[in-house]
Design a protein around this motif. Structure first.
Motif, PDB file in Angstrom:
ATOM      1  N   LEU A  28     115.750 101.637  26.433  1.00 51.50           N
ATOM      2  CA  LEU A  28     115.056 100.476  25.904  1.00 51.50           C
ATOM      3  C   LEU A  28     114.746  99.499  27.022  1.00 51.50           C
ATOM      4  O   LEU A  28     115.571  99.271  27.909  1.00 51.50           O
ATOM      5  CB  LEU A  28     115.936  99.794  24.854  1.00 51.50           C
ATOM      6  CG  LEU A  28     115.266  98.956  23.772  1.00 51.50           C
ATOM      7  CD1 LEU A  28     114.381  99.808  22.889  1.00 51.50           C
ATOM      8  CD2 LEU A  28     116.334  98.257  22.929  1.00 51.50           C
ATOM      9  N   GLU A  29     113.541  98.924  26.976  1.00 56.02           N
ATOM     10  CA  GLU A  29     113.184  97.906  27.963  1.00 56.02           C
ATOM     11  C   GLU A  29     112.174  96.947  27.364  1.00 56.02           C
ATOM     12  O   GLU A  29     111.454  97.272  26.417  1.00 56.02           O
ATOM     13  CB  GLU A  29     112.609  98.539  29.232  1.00 56.02           C
ATOM     14  CG  GLU A  29     111.270  99.227  29.036  1.00 56.02           C
ATOM     15  CD  GLU A  29     110.768  99.906  30.306  1.00 56.02           C
ATOM     16  OE1 GLU A  29     111.574 100.107  31.228  1.00 56.02           O
ATOM     17  OE2 GLU A  29     109.575 100.248  30.364  1.00 56.02           O
ATOM     18  N   THR A  30     112.137  95.740  27.913  1.00 57.49           N
ATOM     19  CA  THR A  30     111.131  94.758  27.519  1.00 57.49           C
ATOM     20  C   THR A  30     110.226  94.508  28.707  1.00 57.49           C
ATOM     21  O   THR A  30     110.673  94.494  29.856  1.00 57.49           O
ATOM     22  CB  THR A  30     111.789  93.446  27.044  1.00 57.49           C
ATOM     23  OG1 THR A  30     110.774  92.522  26.635  1.00 57.49           O
ATOM     24  CG2 THR A  30     112.618  92.806  28.136  1.00 57.49           C
ATOM     25  N   ALA A  70     107.094  97.802  19.997  1.00 55.00           N
ATOM     26  CA  ALA A  70     107.137  96.579  19.197  1.00 55.00           C
ATOM     27  C   ALA A  70     106.584  95.440  20.036  1.00 55.00           C
ATOM     28  O   ALA A  70     107.117  95.143  21.114  1.00 55.00           O
ATOM     29  CB  ALA A  70     108.558  96.260  18.742  1.00 55.00           C
ATOM     30  N   VAL A  71     105.506  94.816  19.574  1.00 57.96           N
ATOM     31  CA  VAL A  71     104.848  93.728  20.289  1.00 57.96           C
ATOM     32  C   VAL A  71     105.206  92.413  19.605  1.00 57.96           C
ATOM     33  O   VAL A  71     105.061  92.275  18.384  1.00 57.96           O
ATOM     34  CB  VAL A  71     103.323  93.919  20.309  1.00 57.96           C
ATOM     35  CG1 VAL A  71     102.641  92.767  21.027  1.00 57.96           C
ATOM     36  CG2 VAL A  71     102.961  95.249  20.968  1.00 57.96           C
ATOM     37  N   HIS A  72     105.686  91.450  20.371  1.00 59.56           N
ATOM     38  CA  HIS A  72     105.990  90.136  19.806  1.00 59.56           C
ATOM     39  C   HIS A  72     104.693  89.457  19.361  1.00 59.56           C
ATOM     40  O   HIS A  72     103.615  89.693  19.920  1.00 59.56           O
ATOM     41  CB  HIS A  72     106.721  89.271  20.818  1.00 59.56           C
ATOM     42  CG  HIS A  72     108.168  89.628  20.965  1.00 59.56           C
ATOM     43  ND1 HIS A  72     109.123  89.320  20.019  1.00 59.56           N
ATOM     44  CD2 HIS A  72     108.839  90.284  21.945  1.00 59.56           C
ATOM     45  CE1 HIS A  72     110.301  89.752  20.397  1.00 59.56           C
ATOM     46  NE2 HIS A  72     110.162  90.353  21.572  1.00 59.56           N
ATOM     47  N   ARG A  87     102.845  88.137  24.343  1.00 64.15           N
ATOM     48  CA  ARG A  87     103.223  88.009  25.754  1.00 64.15           C
ATOM     49  C   ARG A  87     104.155  89.118  26.223  1.00 64.15           C
ATOM     50  O   ARG A  87     104.226  89.390  27.414  1.00 64.15           O
ATOM     51  CB  ARG A  87     103.891  86.653  25.991  1.00 64.15           C
ATOM     52  CG  ARG A  87     102.963  85.468  25.829  1.00 64.15           C
ATOM     53  CD  ARG A  87     103.735  84.161  25.964  1.00 64.15           C
ATOM     54  NE  ARG A  87     102.852  83.016  25.853  1.00 64.15           N
ATOM     55  CZ  ARG A  87     102.288  82.409  26.882  1.00 64.15           C
ATOM     56  NH1 ARG A  87     102.511  82.853  28.103  1.00 64.15           N
ATOM     57  NH2 ARG A  87     101.492  81.365  26.704  1.00 64.15           N
ATOM     58  N   SER A  88     104.882  89.731  25.295  1.00 70.38           N
ATOM     59  CA  SER A  88     105.839  90.746  25.702  1.00 70.38           C
ATOM     60  C   SER A  88     105.941  91.818  24.634  1.00 70.38           C
ATOM     61  O   SER A  88     105.547  91.621  23.481  1.00 70.38           O
ATOM     62  CB  SER A  88     107.215  90.123  25.961  1.00 70.38           C
ATOM     63  OG  SER A  88     107.735  89.540  24.779  1.00 70.38           O
ATOM     64  N   SER A 112      98.722  83.143  35.160  1.00 71.82           N
ATOM     65  CA  SER A 112      99.660  82.437  34.303  1.00 71.82           C
ATOM     66  C   SER A 112     100.676  83.371  33.664  1.00 71.82           C
ATOM     67  O   SER A 112     101.681  82.929  33.136  1.00 71.82           O
ATOM     68  CB  SER A 112      98.906  81.688  33.195  1.00 71.82           C
ATOM     69  OG  SER A 112      98.154  82.601  32.417  1.00 71.82           O
ATOM     70  N   LEU A 113     100.419  84.676  33.707  1.00 71.45           N
ATOM     71  CA  LEU A 113     101.346  85.624  33.118  1.00 71.45           C
ATOM     72  C   LEU A 113     102.446  85.976  34.110  1.00 71.45           C
ATOM     73  O   LEU A 113     102.165  86.304  35.249  1.00 71.45           O
ATOM     74  CB  LEU A 113     100.617  86.908  32.716  1.00 71.45           C
ATOM     75  CG  LEU A 113     101.436  87.966  31.984  1.00 71.45           C
ATOM     76  CD1 LEU A 113     101.736  87.508  30.573  1.00 71.45           C
ATOM     77  CD2 LEU A 113     100.703  89.292  31.965  1.00 71.45           C
ATOM     78  N   PRO A 114     103.702  85.913  33.718  1.00 67.76           N
ATOM     79  CA  PRO A 114     104.765  86.294  34.646  1.00 67.76           C
ATOM     80  C   PRO A 114     104.612  87.747  35.080  1.00 67.76           C
ATOM     81  O   PRO A 114     104.470  88.633  34.248  1.00 67.76           O
ATOM     82  CB  PRO A 114     106.043  86.103  33.805  1.00 67.76           C
ATOM     83  CG  PRO A 114     105.640  85.212  32.686  1.00 67.76           C
ATOM     84  CD  PRO A 114     104.201  85.485  32.406  1.00 67.76           C
ATOM     85  N   LEU A 115     104.611  87.971  36.386  1.00 69.99           N
ATOM     86  CA  LEU A 115     104.463  89.315  36.918  1.00 69.99           C
ATOM     87  C   LEU A 115     105.857  89.855  37.196  1.00 69.99           C
ATOM     88  O   LEU A 115     106.426  89.666  38.270  1.00 69.99           O
ATOM     89  CB  LEU A 115     103.617  89.286  38.185  1.00 69.99           C
ATOM     90  CG  LEU A 115     102.223  88.671  38.003  1.00 69.99           C
ATOM     91  CD1 LEU A 115     101.468  88.668  39.310  1.00 69.99           C
ATOM     92  CD2 LEU A 115     101.455  89.420  36.937  1.00 69.99           C
ATOM     93  N   SER A 116     106.445  90.512  36.203  1.00 70.22           N
ATOM     94  CA  SER A 116     107.817  90.977  36.339  1.00 70.22           C
ATOM     95  C   SER A 116     107.890  92.452  36.012  1.00 70.22           C
ATOM     96  O   SER A 116     107.083  92.976  35.239  1.00 70.22           O
ATOM     97  CB  SER A 116     108.744  90.194  35.404  1.00 70.22           C
ATOM     98  OG  SER A 116     108.341  90.336  34.056  1.00 70.22           O
TER      99      SER A 116
END
Length: 755
Positions: A389-391, A369-371, A375-376, A429-433
């Motif tokens: 499950l993970e985001t 599932a893409v928001h 972005r996530s 600019s993208l959070p690298l997490s």
């Protein structure tokens, strides 16, 4: 243009039938709700605060809606037809859904306002046709529907002359596409002139129409290229099955005429999974089982821009990024397990490169599932039947010294992490997490739907609960919605549900099998108990640790249950799924016998009180096990099972036959193999009583498959019974029939396993 067949059969479904239906506005249930009900298939409105969902608290799966945090929900369709899918429009104005009239396999697409008013049919109302949902456009102005050809005699040429759908269209020539219309009163748009793009200019649509939904010049609709080669062998020829599939963009209000995007004259699957925000690219799912493809189609020319192999399972395979320059897919291309694949696209939709963005070495990516902001994404991994499950933050497709999907100028950075198997260019600019795990209240997630900018609604099930919907606002921990059953209401007091144990065992050829063992509450360890081996359908389904009322009924009768995943099942990699192809199906039949032998040698089952039971393909395996290994079982229960592959192919729906031929074998080229694999070919080996159960409206596995097996058994003096369920198709939807089925089956098994 793509290659186009000389004998192209255009779809007769020239547009959605806008048929007004009785309003359900303000409808509330008129009975006390059943506490042990199920809720599933949620779809949230744009705010994330309201949820439409399917619930069987009224005895049949129906469409409901209401606030995620309140039990003030209401019915949106009070009709008797089971609801299958639900999708709330991005603008919040409509809820689209599919129903199965009469409980059969032929479905239709409807839409309704969130308050229950303005309910109408969009597609699938023609006799003998079927339709199902695709994705909404990003602005909610149109929804994609896939429709099949109706029976012969309903087609018309541009000049009104009827023609037979299995014959070449009189005006169809290589490279030429024609306009097709049905007469007034059959299929109409807002002005009575639905349009098949290709032969008609917008000026011909008629006064009052606003033109096709895309607003662009009318391109020719495309017939897709032949699918990629299937591991199951050559695809079936169109003349064996006939019919065709077509994808339309439909205005739910019926004001604008529908727009035909693509057709497959002999397709097995065709679904629009997304459309880019600018409307220039369309993502389609097509192909038979084991050879599914994502097809990126250019809407201005209807040419295929690129194709990417994708995994079986959930049909919602991926989404475009907000810029349309990145495509996120759930794919098992060149892999054992499905992963998240990022495809960077050129402006014309062609694929510049594909990268694996998230993967696991021992688990399939099952749900994606893409928001909407791109972005996530939320990923559901299937690890041995349980969901994890993970985001994750999504990489964009930036250009050097250019803007990425978020609109900011991006500096490229090459990075490696455990979640990324290959170097991926990411904007700073993208959070690298790293992926963020999300807690789950129960074992299995069956659907993920974004709810607002950062929230989720989840369909969750488990071994100790009924299916329910859980709400996770703003990335918070999931909370059960008030209208879902409570865990303590899953069953009647005094008979608690059972959490199963996962077992692994070797097949005779060394292949590892797995399954879930349910022990009746009064059966202690070390006791050889009467046991039922239950086989799932598919074959490419998977046994999951979820609450099954049938298992609960059997356990309450003192019967243990072992539910295995024999070869051909999902969840253990592509090689395992493909291990039953061709003559490998004999090995799958042996797998059932090996499961029985393992239960006996492990001291888990009484060899004198062992039964086999299954539904759909599992029903076939049940019949096959009874005639290939008659010495092992006391009785069998086949539910909607195939007894003869050749009669099955002759009677099933055309698109089902095309997909089944890719899996089981070709009804002409593989005729001898299919005959050898058919239980009817070994009917003289049947030695034990048989119960068959079938829905009277089943056009997936025709009713005659059970009927002929029971008749043949009786002719040979074998006790055999047939339970025909009224107003049911391949899946039993109505609570009354489901209760009748499981009590009848449990009583049969209890009687034959007693002692």
């Amino acid at each position: 243009m793509v290659d186009q067949p000389a004998e192209r059969v255009i779809s007769a479904l020239a547009g959605p039938l806008v048929e007004a239906l009785p309003s359900a506005q303000g409808a509330r249930e008129t009975h006390s709700p059943v506490s042990a009900h199920g809720c599933w298939y949620p779809s949230a409105d744009p705010t994330g605060g309201q949820v439409a969902f399917i619930c069987n608290r009224g005895g049949v799966p129906q469409l409901w809606a209401g606030p995620a945090g309140s039990d003030d929900v209401h019915l949106l369709d009070t009709g008797p037809d089971p609801v299958i899918e639900v999708s709330w429009s991005p603008d919040g104005r409509w809820i689209a859904y599919t129903t199965a009239p009469g409980g059969g396999e032929l479905t239709r697409v409807l839409c309704v306002r969130p308050d229950g008013s303005d309910r109408r049919v969009l597609a699938g109302a023609a006799p003998g046709s079927t339709a199902y949902l695709g994705r909404w456009t990003r602005d909610g102005s149109a929804i994609a529907v896939t429709a099949t050809d109706p029976p012969p005699g309903l087609l018309a040429t541009e000049h009104g002359d009827s023609w037979h759908p299995t014959e070449p269209h009189p005006a169809a020539h290589p490279g030429e596409w024609t306009r097709g219309e049905l007469s007034r009163g059959e299929w109409t748009g807002g002005d009575g002139h639905p349009v098949l793009l290709g032969g008609a200019h917008h000026s011909e649509v008629g006064a009052g129409a606003r033109g096709p939904l895309s607003g662009s010049s009318a391109p020719p609709a495309t017939a897709l290229r032949p699918p990629r080669p299937s591991p199951y062998g050559p695809a079936p020829e169109p003349h064996l099955t006939g019919g065709g599939l077509a994808v339309y963009l439909a205005d739910p209000a019926g004001v604008r005429p529908p727009e035909l995007l693509a057709t497959e004259p002999a397709g097995a699957t065709l679904r629009m999974c997304d459309i880019s925000p600018d409307g220039q690219l369309v993502l389609l799912l097509r192909g038979p089982r084991g050879a599914r493809e994502a097809v990126v189609l250019r809407t201005n020319t209807c040419e295929t821009a690129c194709t990417v192999p994708v995994a079986d399972g959930d049909p919602w395979i991926g989404r475009f990024s907000p810029s349309g320059r990145t495509l996120y897919l759930r794919s098992d291309a060149d892999r054992e397990f499905a992963a998240l694949v990022t495809a960077e696209l050129a402006p014309d939709g062609s694929c510049l490169r594909r990268l694996v963005t998230a993967q696991r070495d021992d688990a399939d990516l099952e749900l994606l599932a893409v928001h909407d902001d791109g972005r996530s994404a939320v990923l559901a991994w299937n690890r041995r039947g349980r969901s994890e499950l993970e985001t994750i933050a999504l990489p964009t497709a930036p250009r050097v010294n250019g803007a990425g999907d978020d609109g900011h100028r991006a500096t490229l950075l090459e990075l490696r992490s455990p979640a990324l198997s290959l170097p991926v260019s990411l904007p700073l600019s993208l959070p690298l997490s790293l992926p963020l795990p999300l807690p789950l209240p129960h074992e299995v997630v069956t659907r993920i739907s974004p709810a607002g900018p950062r929230g989720l609604v989840l369909a969750v099930s488990g071994s100790l609960r009924r299916p329910g919907v859980w709400h996770a606002p703003d990335n918070a921990a999931p909370v059960r919605t008030p209208w879902s059953s409570r865990d303590e209401d899953a069953v009647a007091p005094g008979r608690p549900p059972v959490r199963p144990e996962h077992l692994r065992l070797p097949a005779r050829d060394g292949l590892e099998l797995g399954g879930w063992h349910y022990r009746a509450p009064d059966h202690g360890a070390g006791r050889q108990a009467p046991c039922v081996i239950h086989l799932h359908g598919g074959p490419e389904e998977q046994e999951r640790p979820v609450f099954d009322p049938l298992y609960h009924e059997l356990l309450g009768r003192g019967l243990d249950v072992f539910a295995p995943d024999v070869r051909g099942s999902l969840g253990a990699g592509r090689s395992f799924v493909n291990a039953d192809l061709g003559a490998g199906r004999f090995a799958a039949i042996n797998d059932v016998a090996d499961c029985a032998t393992h239960l006996i040698t492990a001291g888990l089952a009484d060899p004198r009180r062992l039964a086999v039971m299954g539904r759909s393909y599992g029903g076939y395996l049940t019949l096959a096990s009874l005639v290939w290994h008659p010495e092992l079982f006391c009785t069998g229960v086949s539910v909607c099972g195939m007894s003869d592959f050749l009669t099955f192919f002759a009677g099933t729906e055309p698109w089902i036959a095309r997909s089944a031929a890719a899996k089981y074998g070709h009804p002409e080229r593989d005729r001898d193999l299919l005959h050898a694999l058919s239980p009817m070919s070994r009917i003289d080996a049947l030695q034990v009583p048989l119960l068959a159960v079938h829905g009277e409206h089943d056009t997936n596995v025709p009713f005659g498959e059970s009927e002929q097996m029971v008749k043949a058994a009786r002719q040979r003096g074998i006790p055999a019974e047939l339970l025909a369920l009224p107003n049911e198709g391949h899946d039993f939807m109505r609570t009354r029939n489901r209760v009748l089925f499981r009590r009848t089956a449990a009583s049969w098994l209890e009687r034959h396993l007693a002692g």
